[in-house]
Design an enzyme around this catalytic site. Structure first.
Site, short mmCIF file in Angstrom:
data_model
loop_
_atom_site.label_atom_id
_atom_site.label_comp_id
_atom_site.label_asym_id
_atom_site.label_seq_id
_atom_site.Cartn_x
_atom_site.Cartn_y
_atom_site.Cartn_z
N HIS A 117 40.96 -17.40 40.07
CA HIS A 117 40.55 -15.99 39.96
C HIS A 117 39.60 -15.69 41.12
O HIS A 117 38.58 -16.36 41.30
CB HIS A 117 39.84 -15.71 38.64
N CYS A 118 39.93 -14.69 41.91
CA CYS A 118 39.15 -14.35 43.10
C CYS A 118 38.29 -13.13 42.81
O CYS A 118 38.82 -12.03 42.57
CB CYS A 118 40.08 -14.08 44.29
#
Length: 392
Positions: free
Chosen positions: A189-190
């Site tokens: 998850h960025c």
């Protein structure tokens, strides 16, 4: 003469902090001050901040800080996206305001004005594509197709149900606790994108990293040529050597040239240093994700493989210890009169036994660099074979 050394000290401290933050948990830095700095930056500073807030403002303020942390770290939010837009916007605005007046110059042609606009526009497009595209959400409608597309290796991926989505979790998928959905070929998850990086948008994310790395290198090089052109046009080297008698050598001229540049073009120097540092950081990320793409591995899978290899090594070591103990007991019972074996010999025998049973990373998804790269560029879910299975 004090200003260049101050700049060098500032750059050294910045590089140390950045390296400690990014690399402090590597095994090579275990027990060093770099690991201590990493621990302070990632845990200690926040812990002391909470204690300070609680002591000064009470439990209510502490709960407020915890609530802000939960919003920033455990929920989807656009804070880092806004920060990215601010960094790009402010940096490009400063370059336009301070450096475009030197374009065209002695070494820089006028078309760089327009090329810079194209470069920033392409970067913004890749940012939008990565942030707002579907990463490959697994739903009840497409779960059977994803299960058939990605085989279970029964090592780091086994068939089981997602406890949150209540559907079969396909191999290589993971439930993101921040986005609250299962993502196919989950990478990570960025926060910068406020989105998961998965099967469908890994290509945009890698292109985003590569393009921004090239932008930073391009910007730093152009600014360097602008400074070199100013030195040439203003004949700084000639004046220093001919009129001030400075020795025409690198070490003789460097302090005086640096002092002149910092006095006249300090903004360009700061911008070029900033872009060079970003280029180094992005270059490392680009190399890491390029390696992942070429080996058909995700960030999530790399951590899983690390845990698996460590666990298997401990298992093998325990088995070796048990076998060595059993062999020593049986040898002692059967041949009590024989002199005990050397401890060094027993150690090397045990070491050879352990070395003879290496833990191999058996990545069944690695099908060669070309096919791995094609799978990133054209995900399985967008191929005709996947659509045909979906219709069936």
């Amino acid at each position: 003469m004090e200003v260049p050394w101050l700049l060098v000290a500032h750059g050294s401290v910045t590089a140390l902090v950045v390296m400690s933050f990014l690399c402090g948990q590597w095994p090579i830095f275990e027990g060093t001050f770099i690991q201590s700095i990493n621990h302070f930056l990632t845990f200690g500073a926040y812990h002391y901040l909470l204690r300070l807030v609680q002591a000064v403002c009470g439990n209510g303020a502490r709960d407020l800080v915890l609530g802000v942390e939960q919003y920033c770290c455990d929920r989807p939010n656009p804070l880092l996206q806004i920060f990215y837009v601010a960094i790009i916007g402010v940096t490009y605005f400063m370059i336009v305001q301070t450096s475009f007046e030197y374009i065209p110059g002695y070494y820089v042609s006028g078309w760089h004005r327009y090329l810079s606009v194209v470069a920033v526009a392409v970067g913004a497009l890749l940012f939008v594509l990565t942030s707002f595209s579907d990463p490959g959400t697994v739903t009840a409608d497409n779960v059977s197709q994803y299960v058939s597309a990605y085989a279970y290796d029964n090592i780091i991926f086994v068939e089981k149900e997602c406890s949150t989505c209540k559907i079969t979790r396909p191999a290589r998928a993971k439930h993101c606790r921040i986005c609250d959905k299962c993502v196919a070929r989950f990478d990570h998850h960025c926060g910068w994108m406020n989105n998961c990086i998965g099967e469908k948008n890994t290509r945009y994310f890698v292109a985003f990293l590569v393009w921004h790395f090239l932008i930073c290198v391009y910007g730093a090089v152009v600014l360097g040529f602008i400074l070199a052109g100013e030195l040439k046009e203003r004949k700084v080297i000639y004046i220093l050597t001919a009129y001030y008698g400075i020795d025409n050598s690198f070490w003789g001229l460097f302090p005086h040239v640096a002092q002149w540049l910092l006095a006249v073009h300090n903004t360009q120097i700061l911008l070029s240093v900033f872009l060079a540092i970003l280029a180094l950081l992005l270059g490392g990320f680009c190399a890491y994700h390029a390696h992942l793409c070429l080996t058909n591995t995700t960030t999530n899978e790399s951590f899983k493989w690390q845990d698996y290899i460590m666990w298997m090594k401990k298992e093998n070591e325990e088995k070796a210890n048990a076998a060595a103990l059993k062999a020593s007991i049986s040898s002692a019972n059967s041949d009590a009169q024989k002199a005990p074996p050397s401890k060094w010999r027993a150690f090397f025998v045990r070491s050879r036994r352990l070395a003879g049973e290496p833990v191999v990373k058996d990545n069944i998804y690695n099908r060669g660099m070309i096919r791995n790269l094609c799978e990133v560029i054209v995900p399985l879910s967008e191929r005709k074979s996947f659509s045909r299975r979906k219709s069936d």
